[in-house]
Design a protein around this motif. Structure first.
Motif, PDB file in Angstrom:
ATOM      1  N   THR A 180       0.854  -1.114  -0.042  1.00  0.00           N
ATOM      2  CA  THR A 180      -0.098  -0.067   0.146  1.00  0.00           C
ATOM      3  C   THR A 180       1.098   1.088   0.184  1.00  0.00           C
ATOM      4  O   THR A 180       2.155   1.037   0.438  1.00  0.00           O
ATOM      5  CB  THR A 180      -0.899   0.020   1.261  1.00  0.00           C
ATOM      6  N   LYS A 182       0.250   5.192   1.422  1.00  0.00           N
ATOM      7  CA  LYS A 182      -0.803   6.005   1.905  1.00  0.00           C
ATOM      8  C   LYS A 182      -0.379   7.405   1.689  1.00  0.00           C
ATOM      9  O   LYS A 182       0.826   7.660   2.124  1.00  0.00           O
ATOM     10  CB  LYS A 182      -0.916   5.805   3.359  1.00  0.00           C
ATOM     11  N   GLU A 237       3.813   6.778   3.248  1.00  0.00           N
ATOM     12  CA  GLU A 237       4.039   5.557   3.988  1.00  0.00           C
ATOM     13  C   GLU A 237       3.926   4.478   3.032  1.00  0.00           C
ATOM     14  O   GLU A 237       2.625   4.210   2.475  1.00  0.00           O
ATOM     15  CB  GLU A 237       3.197   5.436   5.233  1.00  0.00           C
ATOM     16  N   GLY A 239       3.710   0.701   2.878  1.00  0.00           N
ATOM     17  CA  GLY A 239       3.541  -0.268   3.637  1.00  0.00           C
ATOM     18  C   GLY A 239       3.760  -1.824   2.859  1.00  0.00           C
ATOM     19  O   GLY A 239       3.321  -1.900   1.870  1.00  0.00           O
ATOM     20  N   ALA A 241       2.477  -5.542   4.171  1.00  0.00           N
ATOM     21  CA  ALA A 241       1.693  -6.402   4.991  1.00  0.00           C
ATOM     22  C   ALA A 241       2.447  -7.443   5.686  1.00  0.00           C
ATOM     23  O   ALA A 241       3.273  -8.397   5.079  1.00  0.00           O
ATOM     24  CB  ALA A 241       0.292  -6.780   4.092  1.00  0.00           C
ATOM     25  N   GLN A 255       3.375  -5.422  10.099  1.00  0.00           N
ATOM     26  CA  GLN A 255       3.636  -4.514   9.035  1.00  0.00           C
ATOM     27  C   GLN A 255       4.856  -4.058   8.862  1.00  0.00           C
ATOM     28  O   GLN A 255       5.637  -3.404   9.837  1.00  0.00           O
ATOM     29  CB  GLN A 255       2.358  -3.567   8.688  1.00  0.00           C
ATOM     30  N   THR A 256       5.541  -3.828   7.771  1.00  0.00           N
ATOM     31  CA  THR A 256       6.712  -2.807   7.611  1.00  0.00           C
ATOM     32  C   THR A 256       6.534  -1.569   6.974  1.00  0.00           C
ATOM     33  O   THR A 256       5.767  -1.774   5.778  1.00  0.00           O
ATOM     34  CB  THR A 256       7.969  -3.660   6.685  1.00  0.00           C
ATOM     35  N   VAL A 257       7.021  -0.617   7.333  1.00  0.00           N
ATOM     36  CA  VAL A 257       6.692   0.561   6.614  1.00  0.00           C
ATOM     37  C   VAL A 257       7.956   1.461   6.308  1.00  0.00           C
ATOM     38  O   VAL A 257       9.127   1.334   7.087  1.00  0.00           O
ATOM     39  CB  VAL A 257       5.598   1.539   7.486  1.00  0.00           C
ATOM     40  N   ARG A 259       8.440   5.504   5.856  1.00  0.00           N
ATOM     41  CA  ARG A 259       7.880   6.630   5.507  1.00  0.00           C
ATOM     42  C   ARG A 259       8.880   7.686   4.976  1.00  0.00           C
ATOM     43  O   ARG A 259      10.070   7.863   5.084  1.00  0.00           O
ATOM     44  CB  ARG A 259       7.602   7.482   6.925  1.00  0.00           C
TER      45      ARG A 259
END
Length: 388
Positions: A180, A182, A237, A239, A241, A255-257, A259
């Motif tokens: 994802t 965001k 961000e 993402g 899952a 979850q790994t993000v 930014r």
């Protein structure tokens, strides 16, 4: 290592000693390691001498001793465990067709009523029951995302791709449902940001995750219809899952993000002549350091940049990339000798927006000419290591 669990009921056979009753004998049902394969568990029944087993048929043996897998409520399953029976004297051995499952519990049930004419009495019932829990294997460590490149916190608004580095190979079916993007500034998820093309390294530990080039390149249909993926000045961000499975079936778990903020779009080619070199002293193994004017492509920095000696031989050594991919180090395998050297830059080396040394990402093929036209081979930066 397997545990051995011996559980038996007091079953008495006329004519043999048994505790306070000198005319009775016990029967043991045990779970043991298989002598022929110590990774397997077998069920062993030791019967008194009067209890003949050898005349029994395979069908009778299958009724005499049955092994069941227990459910979470310790109830026996409806289908017994398959296997083979072996009789040696007064010992009956049951070898399951498949290894017992670590972490599961089993129940062996010996039905004494099947034994013919043994004059056997039971202190409680016709069954001898033994339960066994196979120790669970240590939980395998979850896969991890070791790194996401570019590691910079500010990326150009026309940023093109990420590199995801995993600790082990991941399952590759329908992977884009795990990603994802965001927009933290608006609070909305960005629609259709990724190019659905998988590009894995040979060892399957690195994935190249592309923003759709058709949205990042001005003037193309997707760029006009949907707009660019990133908006300058917005916070984002990325993402990944935690439900994504490794090839051995273990999830990432969390979850790994990543930014980052979208900075101004970059449409300028990297210029090797603007880079600075920190030249190591002769007779040392200090690294040669090249500092760039902007972050460059992490993966290409490991393949498209080399150092040659005066004879044109590549200098062997280990490469390290740091400071958000703005510094490149070469630590030589052997000490630097005094002499002339060259940093050879392949024209395909790119920055984060896909601008290559020899061509910008957005180019009018009819009007523009590559920077390398007329130059032999790679771009060159010469330097000298002086004698001490």
């Amino acid at each position: 290592m397997f545990q051995r669990l011996v559980m038996y009921a007091v079953v008495c056979v006329a004519g043999f000693g048994c505790g306070t009753r000198p005319d009775l004998q016990t029967v043991d049902v045990t779970f043991q390691q298989d002598d022929d394969d110590t990774s397997r568990i077998v069920v062993v029944v030791e019967l008194p001498a009067s209890a003949a087993v050898e005349p029994l048929s395979e069908e009778q043996l299958a009724r005499l001793l049955v092994l069941h897998r227990l459910d979470e409520s310790d109830n026996v399953g409806s289908v017994p465990v398959l296997g083979k029976y072996h009789v040696s004297g007064h010992t009956l051995t049951f070898r399951p067709a498949f290894s017992l499952v670590p972490g599961e519990s089993y129940r062996a049930m010996l039905d004494l009523s099947v034994l013919p004419n043994q004059n056997i009495e039971s202190a409680s019932a016709d069954f001898v029951i033994a339960d066994y829990s196979l120790p669970a294997e240590p939980a395998a460590p979850a896969p991890e995302i070791d790194a996401i490149y570019s590691s910079a916190k500010v990326l150009p608004a026309n940023h093109l791709k990420f590199y995801l580095v995993f600790s082990e190979p991941m399952q590759q079916a329908d992977i884009f449902r795990h990603f994802t993007l965001k927009d933290l500034t608006t609070g909305e998820f960005v629609g259709r940001p990724f190019r659905h093309t998988q590009l894995w390294s040979r060892d399957e530990l690195r994935l190249t995750l592309w923003f759709h080039p058709g949205r990042q390149k001005t003037g193309l249909n997707l760029n006009v219809e949907l707009g660019p993926v990133l908006q300058e000045g917005h916070e984002y961000e990325l993402g990944i899952a935690g439900e994504w499975l490794s090839q051995r079936g273990t999830t990432l778990g969390t979850q790994t993000v990543k930014r980052f903020r979208a900075g101004p779009a970059d449409r300028t080619q990297p210029d090797p002549q603007a880079w600075t070199l920190a030249i190591p002293p002769a007779r040392s193994k200090d690294p040669l350091t090249v500092r760039f004017t902007e972050p460059l492509d992490w993966a290409l920095l490991r393949s498209e940049l080399n150092v040659l000696d005066a004879q044109g031989t590549q200098v062997a050594g280990s490469v390290a990339v740091g400071e958000d991919e703005q510094i490149w180090h070469l630590t030589p395998a052997s000490s630097w000798e005094p002499g002339e050297y060259r940093v050879a830059v392949n024209g395909q080396l790119e920055d984060l927006a896909g601008n290559a040394v020899d061509r910008p990402f957005e180019v009018d093929l009819e009007a523009a000419k590559p920077r390398s036209e007329g130059l032999p081979g790679p771009f060159i930066r010469e330097f000298t290591i002086a004698a001490p």
